[in-house]
Design an enzyme around this catalytic site. Structure first.
Site, PDB file in Angstrom:
ATOM      1  N   GLU A  12       0.849  -1.166   0.015  1.00 62.82           N
ATOM      2  CA  GLU A  12      -0.102  -0.033  -0.063  1.00 62.82           C
ATOM      3  C   GLU A  12       0.901   1.300   0.066  1.00 62.82           C
ATOM      4  O   GLU A  12       0.454   2.509  -0.240  1.00 62.82           O
ATOM      5  CB  GLU A  12      -0.984   0.033   1.379  1.00 62.82           C
ATOM      6  CG  GLU A  12      -1.996  -0.994   0.945  1.00 62.82           C
ATOM      7  CD  GLU A  12      -2.769  -1.409   2.433  1.00 62.82           C
ATOM      8  OE1 GLU A  12      -3.984  -1.535   2.319  1.00 62.82           O
ATOM      9  OE2 GLU A  12      -2.263  -1.184   3.476  1.00 62.82           O
ATOM     10  N   ASP A 199     -11.875  -6.719  -2.633  1.00 61.74           N
ATOM     11  CA  ASP A 199     -12.840  -7.854  -2.596  1.00 61.74           C
ATOM     12  C   ASP A 199     -14.256  -7.292  -2.089  1.00 61.74           C
ATOM     13  O   ASP A 199     -14.530  -6.350  -1.598  1.00 61.74           O
ATOM     14  CB  ASP A 199     -12.306  -8.656  -1.565  1.00 61.74           C
ATOM     15  CG  ASP A 199     -11.977  -8.082  -0.246  1.00 61.74           C
ATOM     16  OD1 ASP A 199     -11.065  -7.417   0.094  1.00 61.74           O
ATOM     17  OD2 ASP A 199     -13.080  -8.155   0.729  1.00 61.74           O
TER      18      ASP A 199
END
Ligand code: SAH
Length: 231
Positions: A12, A199
């Site tokens: 990230e 997701d």
């Protein structure tokens, strides 16, 4: 202004780090804090990988504030979709954040309410929200603005997804945002959370996550870089 940027995982922060001119690296809590400038941005940046989960994230915010005197905190990362309109790859900009796993309901309290605190809903900063919106607009990704719910659990069960949606009505769930928001609230430091969906937080979310989280992390990182260049 000095801006703290926190991601939970290497994936990230690496694409932000790649564009950073790092002047020094300092270590605290066993974490590397990268101090420097981002390409095209006038601001001083402190970039760090906090580790996963709410305690790691909150502690990291306190270090950013106490040791590096950041004026604002931006949380970057990936998240699971809760709202039906939210799809994998979409961007979420927080308006506020809540702890979906805080529970003293057995004592008659509302879910997510932290007893004896003035607020359990931590509002993001309007100027940072607008800056994030302008960055997303410049790049052109699908974006949603709203609540983020956090807990120390990877949500992959339809019943848990449904519970979180029903009780808190967030756009997405993840594992750090509310802790960062909570720590910023106590320190009176402005924050915003920017996440890209990896997701669907239900059956198969483990497979989605493994497949998409790297790509989604890069998307979220691009928003941050554009945002800082425009601020
Ligand atoms: N072993 C995995 C653990 C990742 S936990 C790994 O090391 O990659 C999932 C991370 O992504 C957390 O930082 C969380 O903030 C975010 N996240 C993405 N989808 C999530 C979901 N469905 N539920 C909770 N957190 C999610």
């Amino acid at each position: 202004m000095t801006v703290g940027i926190i991601g939970a995982m290497e994936e990230e922060i690496t694409n932000i780090l790649e564009d950073m001119n790092v002047l020094t690296t300092k270590n605290a809590l066993g974490l590397d804090f990268y101090l420097g400038k981002l390409n095209d941005s006038a601001h001083n940046i402190v970039l760090v990988r906090s580790g996963i989960g709410k305690v790691n994230a909150a502690l990291c915010v306190q270090v950013l504030i106490d040791l590096f005197a950041v004026d604002a905190v931006i949380n970057v990362g990936v998240a699971g979709a809760i709202d039906k309109r939210v799809k994998i790859g979409d961007i979420i900009i927080s308006t506020d954040a809540v702890h979906h796993d805080f529970d003293t309901t057995a004592l008659g309290d509302e879910p997510g309410v932290i007893s004896r605190m003035e607020s359990s809903v931590f509002r993001a900063d309007d100027a940072l929200i607008s800056a994030a919106e302008r960055a997303v607009e410049a790049i052109g990704f699908p974006v949603h603005k709203g609540r983020i719910a956090s807990g120390d659990q990877f949500v992959s069960d339809p019943e848990q997804k449904d519970r979180i949606g029903r009780l808190f009505a967030p756009l997405c769930c993840e594992m750090e945002g509310a802790a960062i928001a909570h720590a910023c609230y106590l320190n009176m430091v402005p924050f915003v959370i920017i996440r890209a969906i990896s997701d669907n937080a239900e059956e198969g979310s483990n497979v989605n996550y493994e497949r998409f989280f790297r790509e989604s992390a890069v998307i979220a990182g691009r928003i941050i870089k554009t945002m800082l260049a425009q601020m």
